[in-house]
Design an enzyme around this catalytic site. Structure first.
Site, PDB file in Angstrom:
ATOM      1  N   GLU A   1     -44.744-119.572 -25.018  1.00 59.48           N
ATOM      2  CA  GLU A   1     -43.738-118.960 -24.111  1.00 59.48           C
ATOM      3  C   GLU A   1     -44.419-118.349 -22.892  1.00 59.48           C
ATOM      4  O   GLU A   1     -43.980-118.540 -21.764  1.00 59.48           O
ATOM      5  CB  GLU A   1     -42.971-117.842 -24.823  1.00 59.48           C
TER       6      GLU A   1
ATOM      7  N   SER B   1     -33.014-118.682 -29.775  1.00 61.01           N
ATOM      8  CA  SER B   1     -32.977-120.111 -30.071  1.00 61.01           C
ATOM      9  C   SER B   1     -34.302-120.785 -29.694  1.00 61.01           C
ATOM     10  O   SER B   1     -34.750-121.697 -30.386  1.00 61.01           O
ATOM     11  CB  SER B   1     -31.796-120.784 -29.366  1.00 61.01           C
ATOM     12  N   SER B   2     -34.959-120.313 -28.648  1.00 63.09           N
ATOM     13  CA  SER B   2     -36.210-120.989 -28.272  1.00 63.09           C
ATOM     14  C   SER B   2     -37.326-120.653 -29.253  1.00 63.09           C
ATOM     15  O   SER B   2     -38.076-121.542 -29.672  1.00 63.09           O
ATOM     16  CB  SER B   2     -36.602-120.687 -26.821  1.00 63.09           C
TER      17      SER B   2
ATOM     18  N   LEU C   1     -30.325-114.795 -29.071  1.00 62.96           N
ATOM     19  CA  LEU C   1     -30.546-114.836 -30.524  1.00 62.96           C
ATOM     20  C   LEU C   1     -31.794-115.659 -30.855  1.00 62.96           C
ATOM     21  O   LEU C   1     -31.950-116.151 -31.964  1.00 62.96           O
ATOM     22  CB  LEU C   1     -29.313-115.413 -31.235  1.00 62.96           C
TER      23      LEU C   1
ATOM     24  N   HIS D   1     -36.946-103.848 -25.923  1.00 62.76           N
ATOM     25  CA  HIS D   1     -37.849-103.619 -24.792  1.00 62.76           C
ATOM     26  C   HIS D   1     -38.960-102.641 -25.135  1.00 62.76           C
ATOM     27  O   HIS D   1     -39.401-101.872 -24.273  1.00 62.76           O
ATOM     28  CB  HIS D   1     -37.064-103.187 -23.543  1.00 62.76           C
TER      29      HIS D   1
ATOM     30  N   TYR E   1     -36.532-109.187 -16.390  1.00 61.30           N
ATOM     31  CA  TYR E   1     -37.305-108.900 -17.612  1.00 61.30           C
ATOM     32  C   TYR E   1     -38.748-108.562 -17.241  1.00 61.30           C
ATOM     33  O   TYR E   1     -39.301-107.559 -17.677  1.00 61.30           O
ATOM     34  CB  TYR E   1     -37.256-110.115 -18.544  1.00 61.30           C
TER      35      TYR E   1
ATOM     36  N   ASP F   1     -39.591-111.865 -31.277  1.00 64.20           N
ATOM     37  CA  ASP F   1     -38.737-112.996 -31.650  1.00 64.20           C
ATOM     38  C   ASP F   1     -39.493-113.982 -32.527  1.00 64.20           C
ATOM     39  O   ASP F   1     -38.996-114.424 -33.577  1.00 64.20           O
ATOM     40  CB  ASP F   1     -38.224-113.714 -30.395  1.00 64.20           C
TER      41      ASP F   1
ATOM     42  N   ASP G   1     -41.291-104.015 -27.750  1.00 61.45           N
ATOM     43  CA  ASP G   1     -42.308-104.847 -28.438  1.00 61.45           C
ATOM     44  C   ASP G   1     -43.518-105.065 -27.546  1.00 61.45           C
ATOM     45  O   ASP G   1     -44.657-105.016 -27.995  1.00 61.45           O
ATOM     46  CB  ASP G   1     -41.715-106.169 -28.974  1.00 61.45           C
TER      47      ASP G   1
HETATM   48  C1  GLA Z   1     -36.613-110.851 -25.543  1.00 58.70           C
HETATM   49  C2  GLA Z   1     -38.111-111.032 -25.714  1.00 58.70           C
HETATM   50  C3  GLA Z   1     -38.659-110.099 -26.787  1.00 58.70           C
HETATM   51  C4  GLA Z   1     -38.222-108.654 -26.548  1.00 58.70           C
HETATM   52  C5  GLA Z   1     -36.719-108.595 -26.286  1.00 58.70           C
HETATM   53  C6  GLA Z   1     -36.276-107.198 -25.897  1.00 58.70           C
HETATM   54  O1  GLA Z   1     -35.931-111.253 -26.688  1.00 58.70           O
HETATM   55  O2  GLA Z   1     -38.394-112.368 -26.078  1.00 58.70           O
HETATM   56  O3  GLA Z   1     -40.055-110.197 -26.841  1.00 58.70           O
HETATM   57  O4  GLA Z   1     -38.957-108.076 -25.502  1.00 58.70           O
HETATM   58  O5  GLA Z   1     -36.326-109.479 -25.263  1.00 58.70           O
HETATM   59  O6  GLA Z   1     -36.469-106.332 -26.971  1.00 58.70           O
END
Ligand code: GLA
Length: 398
Positions: free
Chosen positions: A171, A138-139, A136, A43, A233, A183, A45
């Site tokens: 996304e 996947s998307s 993890l 949390h 989120y 990610d 990035d």
């Molecule tokens: C998800 C989001 C990332 C990041 C994490 C938390 O995976 O896709 O961009 O914010 O949550 O670190």
């Protein structure tokens, strides 16, 4: 349940399935993209912070062949009941009925918006071994496998970072999840044997050798589905952005993550809301932990690394409030095992997975002890698997 590392998807067998589904024809090309685990730095990035993920040896394989028509056709072996899904290459706009295929069409839509229209439709067969909805990535893995395929087949010449940004846009603007870049970039630029110290502002990566021989990486799936609690989120993101604007005079051109620990009292005075302050405190302290953790890894100080993982989880639990009872129980049980070096939630939170670093040779004890503690607390059976590191999204065979 435990299973070992090295989860290669068998491309030759997938190629046979491809011909069964789409008919025999010219040889298809195969692309593979890893998933990712975040070792520390969650949390932050989307605040332009530094994070420390690792691409893992579970991922998504996509077999592709141009079909000479103007349709994109896709079949996911993980969703056989849905059969072959298709859409015209002239209409890749988002529609809810696209379902999982939206992660594919989203990439083509973003490419088209950037001026890269495919010359022909494609047939795509997809198979993966990342548990879905577990945090993890996947998307992101699917998006990057498709993006690399489109880049190679169309000879577009885009870099891994450019493809990651494009997938992130898919996304954000197409799927509607306001995620950061971690990610997609981890999945695009992973390197076997390494964690990645990632600058999410610059969208760049420094590789840090990961001591696999001294620390086994165990993923523990809480099996509490992370309904990527999108609204929670997005709420967290908004709180951090709101704090950034309220703190503008104090920041004087800096970002939240640039704040010094010593300034937090002043921040608290300015921010009337204790909850918003706690979100800022997590952002500032997590950033510090990532930098210290990367140095600890470079200096082979795994004790310190483990302690920072724990502090990170506590901050995500108490200040950012994204862990939840299941992840807290799972991680708490892992902390109690003598073979555990460190453990924390990984990814967005709200359920999903934890990452445990364990002393090699003691993995099974750590898993058994953690599983028993978690079951006793919650009545839920967690899944565990060992992962290795992997390279980023790439072509694997023709
Ligand atoms: C998800 C989001 C990332 C990041 C994490 C938390 O995976 O896709 O961009 O914010 O949550 O670190």
């Amino acid at each position: 349940m435990v299973d070992g590392g090295g989860h290669r998807l068998d491309v030759a067998r997938l190629a046979e399935r491809f011909d069964d589904v789409f008919g025999a024809g010219t040889t298809c090309r195969a692309f593979h993209s890893p998933g990712r685990v975040n070792l520390i730095g969650d949390h932050i990035d989307y605040s332009g912070g530094w994070v420390l993920p690792m691409a893992i040896d579970r991922g998504t394989t996509v077999l592709v062949r141009p079909n000479g028509e103007s349709v994109m056709r896709g079949m996911s072996l993980d969703r056989p009941a849905e059969g072959v899904v298709e859409t015209s290459i002239d209409n890749t706009r988002y529609r809810p009925e696209l379902g999982w295929f939206a992660y594919v069409t989203g990439v083509f839509q973003m490419l088209a918006e950037a001026g890269h229209r495919p010359l022909s439709g494609l047939d795509l067969l997809i198979a993966g071994n990342i548990p879905d909805g577990a945090g993890l990535s996947s998307s992101a893995s699917l998006e990057l496998a498709v993006a690399v395929a489109a880049n190679e087949i169309g000879a577009l010449g885009l870099t891994g970072a450019e493809l990651a940004l494009l997938a992130q846009r898919a996304e954000n603007d197409y799927i509607g999840v306001a995620c950061g870049i971690m990610d997609q970039l981890a999945v695009a630029l992973g390197r076997r044997g390494h964690a990645m110290l990632m600058d999410c502002q610059q969208v760049s990566v420094e590789y840090v050798a990961f001591p696999h021989e001294r620390a086994s990486v165990i993923i523990a799936n809480s099996n509490k589905r992370r309904s990527l609690n999108e609204s929670a989120y997005n709420d967290r993101r908004r709180a951090v952005e709101l704090a950034g604007s309220q703190l503008r005079p104090l920041l004087a051109g800096r970002r939240l993550i640039d704040l010094d620990h010593a300034e937090l009292d002043e921040v608290h005075e300015i921010l009337a809301d204790d909850e918003v302050f706690a979100r800022v405190r997590h952002t500032v302290t997590e950033q510090r932990r990532v930098i210290t953790a990367a140095a600890a890894l470079q200096e082979d100080d795994l004790m310190l690394f483990g302690a920072l993982m724990r502090a990170s989880h506590e901050s995500l639990r108490d200040d950012f409030e994204v862990t939840g009872p299941e992840l807290d129980s799972l991680v708490g049980a892992a902390w109690r095992q003598p073979g555990t070096i460190g453990a924390r939630m990984t990814g967005a939170g709200f359920g999903g997975c934890a990452v445990i670093l364990a002393t090699p040779g003691q993995e099974q004890d750590v898993i058994d002890g953690t599983a028993a503690g978690y079951r006793a607390d919650t009545g839920i059976d967690a899944d565990f698997f060992l992962v290795g590191s992997d390279d980023g999204a790439r072509e694997v065979a023709r």
